[in-house]
Design an enzyme around this catalytic site. Structure first.
Site, short mmCIF file in Angstrom:
data_model
loop_
_atom_site.label_atom_id
_atom_site.label_comp_id
_atom_site.label_asym_id
_atom_site.label_seq_id
_atom_site.Cartn_x
_atom_site.Cartn_y
_atom_site.Cartn_z
N CYS A 287 40.28 39.30 45.45
CA CYS A 287 39.93 38.21 44.52
C CYS A 287 38.63 37.53 44.95
O CYS A 287 37.97 36.88 44.14
CB CYS A 287 41.07 37.22 44.45
SG CYS A 287 41.54 36.62 46.08
N GLU A 389 36.78 39.16 34.69
CA GLU A 389 37.09 39.83 35.96
C GLU A 389 37.35 41.32 35.71
O GLU A 389 38.10 41.69 34.81
CB GLU A 389 38.35 39.19 36.57
CG GLU A 389 38.68 39.73 37.94
CD GLU A 389 39.97 39.14 38.51
OE1 GLU A 389 40.98 39.10 37.80
OE2 GLU A 389 39.94 38.72 39.69
#
Ligand code: NAD
Length: 486
Positions: A287, A389
């Site tokens: 992440c 993302e």
């Protein structure tokens, strides 16, 4: 602990290893080979109910146990994780597709550090008192919440699973924990380790299953009082919508679209080797990976050529081969998602500087899910490739002319997890650090972790912070007690 992993994994409930009550299982696939190599319990509401009942039996004794006792047991768990490191690392790499050297050097050692860190943390944990001169004294009791739920993702399986479980247990809670159904094996092995370490039965219960079935049942269970979740922003938003009307305590660690900002005066060699890591470690599935590289215009061309040259040299291949720097993508589903994002980048007008294709190794891994590290330029901040993302080995390059423009580009997404800044001018770096919308800023480094620091994101990257006292505060309920002076 026997290093062999059973074909059918089991839930760990009340100190026993048991099949899911429905007797249903789902396939577990080795992403490096594409082959089914095990079965994962497909748990649901009934399994969660049973686990909560067992946790409730264990809670009175565990929550009343001394910090010294919890310290000793959690430390023993950490020692056993170290002892079984080779077996755990192999299990992690087979399950996730990450290189074995990475599981061995990072994932598994970090799992034992998590237990050791919070074992000692609870020995030092204290609360505030507020004296009203001549009137009264208030002190804050910090009590365990009760039964808490911990739900984690597949990218750093044991690392993130233990990052939640360790503080929850240290603080005196009983835990219902669910790892990702995509990478369940090291969580299963953790159950064996906890048993061997003497963690009392029912204090930690590990359930396997999908998000919509098992995860959702944990979030909806009325006697589970807090949820610590790490995963996608989409699932986090849904969990928040379920948990908020039940007034559960929530910690949400969600997605990111992190900027890496490079000024012309950066320490070139250190920056270059770190930015390769920050872009592609764990196949870009961290992440905190920097997926948008922003480069000062005067060095854009120089950076582009050297970076692309070095990315082309990253060796992709069998995660068990010590020479592989990049392993497999975690699943067919995620492989398809990333390839779809690359196709979209092309449609949006992106120029692929290197990569952009699936990679087919020979031999054992011929049917695995591998993607070449991919670098894309010619896309502005508004296109989806720079906003959403991707969570894979894909980065974009964008030039900037001034610090103001760098900040504007850095903040041009709905996410706000982490940023890294490369410059020798520390005042400029500090100014940027204050204006960038993210929970974490690294200056001239990346993924430099100190477990005492607050960890988490802003905007769509989440709510709340993990790490250090933040985690112990999250997993305890503060109660103010006021005593009037006689
Ligand atoms: P995901 O959201 O699909 O799943 C995460 C976990 O939540 C899994 O255990 C899953 O089974 C469960 N889940 C899914 N839907 C659920 C629901 N409705 N109710 C309850 N549980 C549910 O995420 P993923 O694909 O496993 O992980 C990748 C994502 O995680 C990326 O977006 C990445 O950025 C994020 N992530 C964030 C951090 C952080 O610290 N901020 C760290 C690692 C990964």
């Amino acid at each position: 602990m026997h290093p062999d992993i059973p074909y059918h994994l089991e839930n760990y409930v009340g100190g026993y290893f048991i099949a899911p009550l429905s007797s249903r299982f789902i396939d577990n696939v080795n992403p490096a080979t594409g082959a089914v190599y095990g079965q994962v319990p497909d748990s649901g509401e009934a399994d969660v109910e049973l686990a909560v009942t067992e946790a409730e039996k264990a809670f009175p004794a565990w929550s009343a146990s001394s910090p010294e006792k919890r310290f000793a047991i959690l430390n023993r768990i950490a020692d056993l994780i170290d002892q079984y490191l080779p077996a755990l690392a192999a299990a992690e790499s087979n399950d996730n597709g990450k290189p074995l050297w990475l599981s061995t050097e990072v994932d598994i050692p970090r799992a034992s550090s998590n237990f050791r860190f919070f074992a000692t943390g609870i020995m030092h944990f204290a609360s505030e008192s507020h004296n009203q001169e001549g009137h009264s004294v208030n002190f804050t009791l910090r009590q365990p919440i009760g039964i808490v739920g911990c739900i984690s993702p597949w990218n750093l399986p044991l690392y993130l699973f233990t990052w939640k479980i360790a503080p929850a247990l240290a603080a005196g809670n009983c835990v219902i924990a669910k790892p990702s159904e995509v990478t369940p094996v090291t969580a299963f092995l953790l159950g064996k380790i906890c048993k061997e370490a003497g963690l009392p039965d029912g204090v930690l219960n590990i359930l396997h299953g999908t998000g919509p079935s098992c995860g959702e049942a944990i979030v909806r269970h009325p006697r589970i009082k807090a949820i610590s979740f790490t995963g996608s922003t989409r699932a986090g938003a849904h969990i928040a919508s379920v948990a908020a009307p039940m007034f559960k305590k929530l910690s949400l660690e969600l997605g990111g679209k992190n900027p890496t900002i490079i000024f012309a005066d950066a320490d070139w060699d250190k920056m270059m080797s770190t930015v390769i890591r920050s872009s592609f470690s764990n196949q870009g599935q961290i992440c905190l990976c920097g997926s948008r590289i922003l480069i000062e215009e005067s060095i854009y061309v120089q950076f582009k050529f050297e970076f692309v040259e070095r990315v082309r040299q990253i060796r992709i291949g069998d995660p068990l081969d010590p020479g592989s720097r990049q392993g497999a993508i975690v699943s067919q589903l995620h492989f398809d998602k990333i390839m779809g994002c690359i196709a979209l980048a092309r449609e949006e007008g992106g120029r692929i500087l290197c990569g952009g294709n699936a990679y087919k190794p020979e031999g054992r891994c011929a049917n695995g899910y591998f993607i070449e590290p991919t670098v894309i330029e010619n896309l502005g901040p508004q296109c989806q490739t720079n906003r959403e993302e991707i969570f894979g080995p894909v980065v974009t390059l964008q030039p900037f002319r001034s610090a103001e423009e760098a900040i504007e580009l850095a903040n041009a997404t709905d996410y706000g997890l982490a940023a890294s800044i490369w410059t020798q001018d520390i005042s400029r770096a500090n100014q940027l650090a204050q204006k960038i919308q993210s929970g974490i800023v690294w200056i001239n480094c990346w993924l430099q972790r100190d477990l005492r620091t607050p960890f988490g994101g802003v905007k769509n990257s989440g709510v709340g912070r993990e790490g250090g006292w933040e985690a112990l505060r999250f997993f305890t309920e503060p109660k103010n007690v006021c005593i009037q002076y006689a």
